[in-house]
Design an enzyme around this catalytic site. Sequence first.
Site, PDB file in Angstrom:
ATOM      1  CB  SER A 475      -0.886  -0.016   1.197  1.00 21.25           C
ATOM      2  OG  SER A 475      -2.100   0.853   1.011  1.00 21.25           O
ATOM      3  CG  ASP A 486       7.728   5.456 -11.281  1.00 18.71           C
ATOM      4  OD1 ASP A 486       8.101   4.610 -11.756  1.00 18.71           O
ATOM      5  OD2 ASP A 486       6.459   5.621 -10.746  1.00 18.71           O
ATOM      6  CE  LYS A 500      -6.103  -3.062   0.305  1.00 16.87           C
ATOM      7  NZ  LYS A 500      -6.300  -1.734  -0.113  1.00 16.87           N
TER       8      LYS A 500
END
Length: 694
Positions: A475, A486, A500
Amino acid sequence: MKRTLTCTVLAVFFGLQASLALAKAVSTPENWDYLQPDREQVIASLNVVELLKRHHYNKPPLNDARSAKIFDSYIQMLDPSRSYFLASDIDEFGKWRNQFDDFLKGGNLEPGFTIYTRHLERLQNRLDHALGLLEKGVDSFDFSVDEELLVDREKAAWAKNTAELDDLWRKRVKDEVLRLKIAGKEPKAIEELLTKRYKNQLARLNQTRGEDVFQTYINAFAQSYDPHTQYLSPDNAENFDINMSLSLEGIGAVLQSDNEHVKIVRLVPAGPAEKSKQLSPADKIIGVAQANDEMVDVIGWRLDEVVKLIRGPKGSVVRLEVIPASNAPNDQNTKVVAITREAVKLEEQAAKKSVLNLEHEGQNFKLGVIEIPAFYLDFKALRAGDQDYKSTTRDVKKLLSELEAEKVDGVVIDLRNNGGGSLQEATELTGLFIDQGPTVLVRNSDGRVDVLADDQVGAFYKGPLAVLVNRLSASASEIFAGAMQDYHRALILGGQTFGKGTVQTIQPLNHGELKLTLAKFYRVSGQSTQHQGVIPDISYPADVDTKEIGESALPEALPWDSIRAAINPDMNPFKPFLAELKARHEARTGKNPDFVFTRDRLALAQELMHETTVSLNEEKRRAQQADIEKRQLVLENALRQAKGEEPLAKLEKEDETTPHQELDKPKPEDDAYLSESGRILLDYLGLSSAMAKH
């Protein structure tokens, strides 16, 4: 929304009375006749249908294809090992296979109740049969006969008749007796234990309420949408905080049903179970006792029943009998762990720092390590205006300042076993390491994408960074790690994360509550964290079986996908060096005893998990057990000898632990995965520095 839906379903309900008898064509035993759907449940079911239609993230149609999924899911919930229903039962119910969409839209719950009551009838017959076998005495079983039991029965053929079920259950009881016999129990004790187990299951069977039936049936419907969409009965809505399964206050563990067992999914950081160091994900709980009371056998119990036994007042002791996940599949040796129940204290979940001292290529280096067990924020103190309220970001900021004052050469953020927490904190923590910009995207069921961003100009820490994750990083952890990857801000190391990437909300109903998935997380690259999680730049061997633990292990998990990226990052500074970093990592860890042990132990466990049958011949079974223990001993001794420790003559069996037996926290240098993360970061610094000079 609730008022509108209730008015709608009341109108439907009063037009339904004639259709409620549709399912009467299939007879049910007289002693279960009291199990009938009531008016509140009918209204709640119609509310659930409408809420899922309007607000579920996917909004899939409730049609014949969905009906078939509901039917399969319901049968799987009731009889996962295909050991109760007959083929004739499945054929009989099969005429409804494509009608559950119509039943649910019309508020007709009787088919669900009819199937459930047939399940109760079959289960009662099976338990009576098992008790009859035990009445003959466990010595009546012939363990010299060469026969096998199919244990992986998920796709087994349904029994054609009662005689086939009788033979299956003869083998099942024989297998349970043999497991206990090999575990060292005497015949009389085995007979007493199994008789008590089956009688307890019969007693609970006779306490079945209509609410139990309704909850199971509606969850077969709700969870055909995704595993986190769940109906909570009034009792469960009041007592339990649902997150993947039931999150327990008291010992700090997340549990889920696993056929006849209750399995630990994860341990809450800094909770009593985690601090005991005696429980692990995938351990199976088979007994629960209060303090020094007699151990209650809980095999075959419902998850909520086991939860009620485990929960209790703060300061009291609960003892759990568990089959460790590290056992071979047929190894029923257990251990008993005593845990003092307590609330998890916020300060114990706080981020902590340490310094990792490494000698690398002839030089000494200092790396800062910040362990973040959870993403926390003390909302109560914040609302009260307390200037010193605790939060992950504030604590990490302070720790980074301290580490920079110590002149560390880089920092490793340790997110292993971090199950998530505050989304706000994941966003703000990301902001400490990037200049400014988007941190996570949230796509709603209507297709709208909300962008959460760090608006602070400038990064607080600009030095070398690595992030260490594993399968139990979930999460908010995945959001932070994904953003670091990224933005090319950090090397991501370790294991594939949990996966998740969905957002749930609780919607009150007239009767209970519905937890439904209404949004999905996406990384700033546009990639979902759902199902796939975050894939590390350099992977370490998994310490849990990713087929057993993780979003991808859950039925009907929403798929991975992508949307438009929110950023166009600069060139990846790690890319030119990744091949060399991986090669050096593999060269180092190919002989590292901890890495070798983890790889080999998981390989052995996966090999054994593929075995679908067990021998019921005692001589063969003992030989198989001895061979497995021998192979486990070889792995253990290879690790011990590599570390200069005395080899074991045989595998040690753990004795019962005392409450809160906490082991000393190892030094950072003794943590193989942490040390290797530090070395990879130092490799990168050396390679990039050499390139810069050229």
